[in-house]
Design an enzyme around this catalytic site. Structure first.
Site, PDB file in Angstrom:
ATOM      1  N   CYS A 147      37.244  34.702  45.931  1.00  0.00           N
ATOM      2  CA  CYS A 147      38.430  34.505  45.778  1.00  0.00           C
ATOM      3  C   CYS A 147      38.789  34.557  47.379  1.00  0.00           C
ATOM      4  O   CYS A 147      39.738  34.438  48.191  1.00  0.00           O
ATOM      5  CB  CYS A 147      38.947  35.625  44.867  1.00  0.00           C
ATOM      6  SG  CYS A 147      38.788  37.314  44.831  1.00  0.00           S
ATOM      7  N   HIS A 180      40.444  40.953  42.939  1.00  0.00           N
ATOM      8  CA  HIS A 180      40.440  39.219  42.828  1.00  0.00           C
ATOM      9  C   HIS A 180      42.309  39.060  42.993  1.00  0.00           C
ATOM     10  O   HIS A 180      43.040  39.549  43.295  1.00  0.00           O
ATOM     11  CB  HIS A 180      41.195  38.807  41.336  1.00  0.00           C
ATOM     12  CG  HIS A 180      40.693  37.171  41.387  1.00  0.00           C
ATOM     13  ND1 HIS A 180      39.956  36.743  41.743  1.00  0.00           N
ATOM     14  CD2 HIS A 180      41.872  36.491  41.239  1.00  0.00           C
ATOM     15  CE1 HIS A 180      40.465  35.235  41.692  1.00  0.00           C
ATOM     16  NE2 HIS A 180      41.804  35.406  41.322  1.00  0.00           N
ATOM     17  N   HIS A 214      43.312  29.885  43.775  1.00  0.00           N
ATOM     18  CA  HIS A 214      42.554  30.992  43.903  1.00  0.00           C
ATOM     19  C   HIS A 214      41.289  30.199  43.818  1.00  0.00           C
ATOM     20  O   HIS A 214      41.488  29.393  42.414  1.00  0.00           O
ATOM     21  CB  HIS A 214      42.959  31.553  43.106  1.00  0.00           C
ATOM     22  CG  HIS A 214      42.970  31.869  41.666  1.00  0.00           C
ATOM     23  ND1 HIS A 214      42.798  32.252  40.314  1.00  0.00           N
ATOM     24  CD2 HIS A 214      43.127  30.550  40.790  1.00  0.00           C
ATOM     25  CE1 HIS A 214      42.791  32.219  39.508  1.00  0.00           C
ATOM     26  NE2 HIS A 214      43.024  30.731  39.246  1.00  0.00           N
TER      27      HIS A 214
END
Length: 200
Positions: free
Chosen positions: A115, A164, A176
């Site tokens: 990520c 994240h 993402h």
């Protein structure tokens, strides 16, 4: 003496409440341990199944997943939200160019990403250097706490421990690299606990 007795009663009540909370905590811990074993068992079974596949079958499966991710992106309407800046627009365009690329932990492109690897790589394509980890990226710019104030290309931080991150894509979507076994894609932000945005 009356005050001491009242204090003793109060302490006894607090002790009783604490005992109940400790029991609840122990029960929760036991339940979580049980669920963890169950998940590990399922993961082990899935890995065994995966290990039985031939290289050709694995490649076909990966292709199907990539096609699914691409089709899902084509269905998502990103709206007309403007980019936060020219560099944010350039970073977002770079990230869009790698939709369908596989997730790989600790990778920063150009063909596989985790990520924060995706977000740092995307901003690097716009000649902007940001930190490598999601936690460090959370402090890399101006924080935006209202989703309605987000603009395309803003970093979007998820989960309480900020583990994240993605790029705001407009219309409540985030671009993402989700997790192992997945591919870079657009997804609804409602699927994860939003913490705040960061404008670079």
């Amino acid at each position: 003496l009356k005050k001491v007795q009242e204090k003793q009663r109060s302490l006894a009540q607090q002790r009783a409440e604490a005992s109940v909370k400790l029991k609840d905590l122990a029960d929760t811990r036991t339940e979580l341990a049980s669920k963890k074993k169950e998940v590990q068992s399922k993961l082990g079974a899935a890995q065994k199944l995966l290990n039985t596949l031939t290289a050709q079958e694995k490649a076909a499966l990966a292709t199907q997943d990539r096609q699914r991710a691409t089709r899902a992106d084509e269905r998502v309407g990103l709206g007309t939200t403007k980019a936060a800046s020219g560099r944010a627009a350039a970073a977002f365009a770079a990230a869009q160019s790698v939709i369908g690329s596989p997730y790989a932990y600790a990778h920063s492109g150009p063909s596989t990403f985790d990520c924060s690897g995706l977000t740092s790589w995307a901003y690097a394509q716009a000649d902007v250097t940001i930190p490598r980890t999601s936690q460090a990226q959370a402090d890399a710019g101006t924080r935006i706490y209202s989703q309605s104030d987000l603009q395309v290309g803003d970093l979007v931080i998820f989960y309480g421990d900020q583990h994240h991150v993605g790029l705001y894509a407009g219309n409540g979507q985030v671009l993402h690299a989700p997790h192992t076994g997945a591919f870079v894609r657009n997804e609804s932000m409602a699927n994860m606990p939003f913490q705040f945005g960061v404008r670079i």
